[in-house]
Design a protein around this motif. Structure first.
Motif, short mmCIF file in Angstrom:
data_model
loop_
_atom_site.label_atom_id
_atom_site.label_comp_id
_atom_site.label_asym_id
_atom_site.label_seq_id
_atom_site.Cartn_x
_atom_site.Cartn_y
_atom_site.Cartn_z
N GLY A 1 -11.39 -2.60 -4.76
CA GLY A 1 -10.27 -3.09 -3.96
C GLY A 1 -8.93 -2.75 -4.59
N GLN A 2 -8.86 -2.84 -5.92
CA GLN A 2 -7.62 -2.55 -6.62
C GLN A 2 -7.25 -1.08 -6.51
N THR A 3 -8.24 -0.20 -6.53
CA THR A 3 -7.98 1.23 -6.39
C THR A 3 -7.32 1.54 -5.05
N LEU A 4 -7.87 0.98 -3.99
CA LEU A 4 -7.31 1.22 -2.66
C LEU A 4 -5.91 0.61 -2.55
N ARG A 5 -5.71 -0.58 -3.14
CA ARG A 5 -4.39 -1.20 -3.12
C ARG A 5 -3.36 -0.36 -3.85
N ASN A 6 -3.75 0.18 -5.01
CA ASN A 6 -2.83 1.03 -5.77
C ASN A 6 -2.42 2.26 -4.98
N ALA A 7 -3.37 2.85 -4.26
CA ALA A 7 -3.08 4.04 -3.47
C ALA A 7 -2.08 3.71 -2.36
N LEU A 8 -2.27 2.56 -1.70
CA LEU A 8 -1.35 2.16 -0.64
C LEU A 8 0.03 1.86 -1.20
N GLN A 9 0.09 1.18 -2.35
CA GLN A 9 1.39 0.88 -2.97
C GLN A 9 2.10 2.16 -3.36
N ARG A 10 1.36 3.11 -3.88
CA ARG A 10 1.96 4.39 -4.30
C ARG A 10 2.66 5.07 -3.13
N ASP A 11 2.04 5.02 -1.97
CA ASP A 11 2.60 5.68 -0.80
C ASP A 11 3.85 4.96 -0.28
N LEU A 12 4.02 3.68 -0.66
CA LEU A 12 5.17 2.91 -0.17
C LEU A 12 6.42 3.08 -1.04
N ILE A 13 6.28 3.72 -2.21
CA ILE A 13 7.41 3.84 -3.13
C ILE A 13 8.59 4.55 -2.49
N ALA A 14 8.30 5.69 -1.81
CA ALA A 14 9.37 6.47 -1.20
C ALA A 14 10.10 5.69 -0.11
N GLU A 15 9.39 4.77 0.54
CA GLU A 15 9.97 4.05 1.68
C GLU A 15 10.76 2.81 1.25
N VAL A 16 10.23 2.07 0.26
CA VAL A 16 10.86 0.79 -0.08
C VAL A 16 11.28 0.70 -1.55
N GLY A 17 11.09 1.77 -2.32
CA GLY A 17 11.47 1.77 -3.72
C GLY A 17 10.41 1.14 -4.62
N THR A 18 10.58 1.29 -5.92
CA THR A 18 9.57 0.81 -6.87
C THR A 18 9.45 -0.71 -6.85
N VAL A 19 10.58 -1.42 -6.87
CA VAL A 19 10.52 -2.88 -6.86
C VAL A 19 9.94 -3.39 -5.54
N GLY A 20 10.35 -2.77 -4.44
CA GLY A 20 9.81 -3.16 -3.14
C GLY A 20 8.31 -2.94 -3.06
N ALA A 21 7.84 -1.78 -3.55
CA ALA A 21 6.41 -1.49 -3.54
C ALA A 21 5.65 -2.44 -4.46
N THR A 22 6.29 -2.84 -5.55
CA THR A 22 5.69 -3.83 -6.45
C THR A 22 5.51 -5.17 -5.72
N HIS A 23 6.52 -5.53 -4.94
CA HIS A 23 6.53 -6.83 -4.26
C HIS A 23 5.49 -6.91 -3.15
N VAL A 24 5.03 -5.78 -2.65
CA VAL A 24 4.07 -5.77 -1.55
C VAL A 24 2.84 -6.61 -1.87
N ARG A 25 2.29 -6.42 -3.08
CA ARG A 25 1.04 -7.10 -3.41
C ARG A 25 1.21 -8.61 -3.50
N PHE A 26 2.44 -9.07 -3.74
CA PHE A 26 2.69 -10.50 -3.88
C PHE A 26 3.11 -11.13 -2.56
N LEU A 27 4.14 -10.56 -1.93
CA LEU A 27 4.66 -11.12 -0.69
C LEU A 27 3.60 -11.14 0.41
N TYR A 28 2.90 -10.03 0.58
CA TYR A 28 1.90 -9.94 1.63
C TYR A 28 0.52 -10.42 1.16
N GLY A 29 0.38 -10.62 -0.14
CA GLY A 29 -0.89 -11.15 -0.65
C GLY A 29 -0.94 -12.66 -0.64
N LEU A 30 0.23 -13.33 -0.72
CA LEU A 30 0.28 -14.79 -0.79
C LEU A 30 -0.45 -15.49 0.36
#
Length: 298
Positions: free
Chosen positions: A16-45
């Protein structure tokens, strides 16, 4: 059966973590590094809270009232995980997905040290040997290559990835400390409560940071909700499995077996990103597999 349940939790968490990392990686260009970092927390809560509700209801165990010690452990884990995720994603911007994950997987040696210092979890000689062998495999496969024009190797991704691995290890130890501080007989409720609390703290911290420094990134993060929801679910689901494994087994044991994530990352790199594995990386993977097999028999 319970003696081997941690193995199932760890393998599922790694996938599960591998797939999550891949999705986060693809979001960096769209929302930046901090935004992509926040994805796992904001949408995971929301998913973390849902997991806690399901486990508590199914087991008939009331949601615990945490003590001050619990919040100290969980806050330490939350902060370490935020920094670790950000550094990992930053390293991914300049290095392949597979090799960046390999850098972070120097974690078992560091987590073994943290486990001894903070949890008094001393690994057996066989487990210590497995950690060394598996980590050697990771180092071999991720060692920076010389460039074709003879210029110096780029050590920045290696440093970022290695520090990230150390912070992930520290986060794992802190979260286990939080789980243990609850003193609950039901390990799943203790793991789920710690996960929900950790995600809540992380969401508050990073949302506040983005409001203060980069509101545009936060707005972009809400607009990118479709891929973010899946990344959040996978992150929360993987963490649920990690925390359950931590509740049952020493952290160093769990994180060394968790190196199977490298094999999952290899598959993702080949199938989704067309990244080729070199012979040296293949040899490192072989050592990694040997170390994991020893862990399973330690």
């Amino acid at each position: 059966m319970m003696a081997y349940l941690w193995i199932l939790f760890t393998i599922v968490a790694s996938g599960g973590q591998t797939l999550r990392n891949a999705l986060q990686r693809d979001l960096i260009a769209e929302v930046g590094t901090v935004g992509a970092t926040h994805v796992r927390f904001l949408y995971g809560l929301p998913f973390g809270c849902l997991f806690l509700l399901i486990v508590s209801t199914a087991s008939g165990t009331a949601v615990p009232v945490p003590t001050g010690g619990f919040w100290l452990w969980t806050l330490g884990g939350a902060l370490a995980q935020i920094l670790a995720t950000g550094l990992m994603l930053q390293a991914m911007k300049s290095k392949s997905f597979l090799v960046t994950i390999a850098y972070t997987k120097t974690e078992p040696v560091q987590v073994a040290i943290f486990g001894i210092l903070f949890l008094s979890e001393v690994p057996s000689p066989m487990l210590a040997g497995a950690i060394v062998v598996a980590t050697a495999g990771v180092m071999i496969m991720s060692w920076p290559k010389a460039t074709a024009d003879g210029t110096a190797r780029d050590w920045t991704p290696a440093i970022l990835g290695t520090v990230s691995g150390g912070l992930f290890g520290l986060a794992a130890v802190c979260f286990k400390g939080g789980i243990q501080s609850l003193g609950l007989p039901n390990f799943l409720v203790a793991a789920s409560a710690t996960l929900a609390a950790g995600l809540g703290l992380q969401t508050l911290i990073l949302t506040g940071y983005l409001i203060a420094t980069d509101r545009a990134a936060l707005i972009k993060l809400f607009r990118a909700w479709r891929p973010s929801v899946m990344a959040g679910f996978l992150g929360a689901f993987a963490s649920q499995c990690w925390f359950a494994a931590f509740a049952l087994e020493p952290v160093a044991h769990v994180r060394t077996l968790g190196l199977v994530e490298i094999l999952f990352s290899l598959a993702v790199s080949h199938r989704l990103m067309s990244q080729i594995t070199s012979p040296r990386e293949g040899f490192g993977i072989a050592l990694l597999v040997v170390g994991v097999l020893v862990v399973l028999n330690a």
